[in-house]
Design an enzyme around this catalytic site. Structure first.
Site, PDB file in Angstrom:
ATOM      1  N   GLU A   2      -8.364  -1.121  -2.970  1.00 24.77           N
ATOM      2  CA  GLU A   2      -9.052   0.350  -3.030  1.00 24.77           C
ATOM      3  C   GLU A   2     -10.550   0.792  -1.984  1.00 24.77           C
ATOM      4  O   GLU A   2     -10.350   1.462  -1.788  1.00 24.77           O
ATOM      5  CB  GLU A   2      -8.586   1.069  -4.226  1.00 24.77           C
ATOM      6  CG  GLU A   2      -7.913   0.575  -5.147  1.00 24.77           C
ATOM      7  CD  GLU A   2      -6.000   0.882  -3.840  1.00 24.77           C
ATOM      8  OE1 GLU A   2      -6.289   2.079  -3.510  1.00 24.77           O
ATOM      9  OE2 GLU A   2      -5.260   0.487  -3.882  1.00 24.77           O
TER      10      GLU A   2
ATOM     11  N   CYS B  61       0.677  -1.186   0.183  1.00 27.52           N
ATOM     12  CA  CYS B  61      -0.288  -0.253  -0.177  1.00 27.52           C
ATOM     13  C   CYS B  61       0.506   1.168  -0.079  1.00 27.52           C
ATOM     14  O   CYS B  61       2.042   1.527   0.763  1.00 27.52           O
ATOM     15  CB  CYS B  61      -1.107  -0.033   1.507  1.00 27.52           C
ATOM     16  SG  CYS B  61      -2.386   1.462   1.513  1.00 27.52           S
TER      17      CYS B  61
HETATM   18  C1  QAP Z   1      -2.854  -1.850  -3.260  1.00 28.39           C
HETATM   19  O1  QAP Z   1      -1.173  -0.743  -3.770  1.00 28.39           O
HETATM   20  C2  QAP Z   1      -2.308  -3.503  -3.624  1.00 28.39           C
HETATM   21  O2  QAP Z   1       5.335  -0.412  -0.294  1.00 28.39           O
HETATM   22  C3  QAP Z   1      -2.351  -1.125  -4.715  1.00 28.39           C
HETATM   23  O3  QAP Z   1       7.807   1.219  -1.149  1.00 28.39           O
HETATM   24  C4  QAP Z   1      -0.824  -4.027  -3.483  1.00 28.39           C
HETATM   25  O4  QAP Z   1       0.195   0.421  -5.064  1.00 28.39           O
HETATM   26  C5  QAP Z   1      -3.275  -4.602  -4.019  1.00 28.39           C
HETATM   27  C6  QAP Z   1       4.127   0.721  -3.404  1.00 28.39           C
HETATM   28  C7  QAP Z   1       0.004  -4.929  -4.223  1.00 28.39           C
HETATM   29  C8  QAP Z   1      -3.036  -6.132  -4.434  1.00 28.39           C
HETATM   30  C9  QAP Z   1      -0.957  -5.774  -4.149  1.00 28.39           C
HETATM   31  C10 QAP Z   1       3.535   0.376  -1.926  1.00 28.39           C
HETATM   32  C11 QAP Z   1       5.217   1.805  -4.313  1.00 28.39           C
HETATM   33  C12 QAP Z   1       2.872   0.088  -3.592  1.00 28.39           C
HETATM   34  C13 QAP Z   1       5.575   0.919  -1.293  1.00 28.39           C
HETATM   35  C14 QAP Z   1       0.136   0.062  -4.413  1.00 28.39           C
HETATM   36  C15 QAP Z   1       6.473   0.924  -2.049  1.00 28.39           C
HETATM   37  C16 QAP Z   1       6.521   1.808  -3.508  1.00 28.39           C
HETATM   38  C17 QAP Z   1       1.218   0.078  -3.268  1.00 28.39           C
HETATM   39 CO    CO Z   2      -3.709   1.006  -0.137  1.00 24.67          CO
END
Ligand code: QAP
Ligand code: CO
Length: 168
Positions: A135, A92
């Site tokens: 989300e 996230c």
């Molecule tokens: C939600 O999350 C999600 O820790 C969206 O250092 C993620 O975009 C749903 C991100 C995975 C399902 C599977 C996180 C970027 C991005 C971090 C994201 C980071 C850089 C997370």
């Molecule tokens: Co999130």
């Protein structure tokens, strides 16, 4: 366009319940463009308005390989199509640096509005289904860390609080 600031856990503003979008105007369009730009800049696949401290029911997602297919969901709602659970290592943008496995229904039907106010439906599975549920949780003040054990959540909380003090 501008890059928006992303709130980080355990910021209490991430716990607010977002209100329905009722006005579809140019200001909403600018917010959506800024959210998409912010998501790409942060290398995310999804971003909810709550995360940029706007407590309205809208979110943006792009799970495409080429990062060129943003999806916009306004006032989204979902129905479970297949309650069999799928596990993903979730992260996230509001919980930087942490990934943990979360199980969620593997297929959902989403009903939402587009930027022009029109209703649309979409059946999602795989990563998209997980991402949309993650989300929509944000719009209800919920975070993926809420699905983890108290011990794991507290560890994440104290590490992030330390990082935030350093950068404050
Ligand atoms: C939600 O999350 C999600 O820790 C969206 O250092 C993620 O975009 C749903 C991100 C995975 C399902 C599977 C996180 C970027 C991005 C971090 C994201 C980071 C850089 C997370
Ligand atoms: Co999130």
């Amino acid at each position: 366009m501008s890059i928006l600031q992303i709130l980080e856990f355990p910021d209490p503003r991430l716990r607010k319940i977002a209100e329905p979008v009722t006005v579809f105007d140019a200001k909403l369009e600018v917010l959506i463009e800024d959210m998409i730009e912010t998501m790409y800049e942060a290398q995310g696949i999804g971003l909810a308005a709550t995360q940029v401290n706007v407590h309205k029911r809208l979110l943006v997602i792009d799970v495409s390989e080429n990062r060129d297919s943003p999806l916009v969901f306004i006032n989204p709602d979902f129905e479970i199509i297949d309650s069999e659970l799928s596990e993903y290592d979730e992260g996230c943008l509001s919980v930087p640096g942490f990934y943990e496995t979360v199980a969620r229904p593997s297929s959902v039907k989403i009903e939402a509005q587009a930027l022009n106010g029109e209703n649309f439906e979409l059946t999602a599975e795989g990563l998209l289904a997980t991402c949309i549920q993650h989300e929509i949780d944000h719009l209800n003040g919920k975070l993926f860390v809420d699905y983890l054990s108290t011990l794991k959540r507290q560890r994440i909380r104290s590490k992030l609080e330390k990082d935030q003090k350093k950068s404050a």
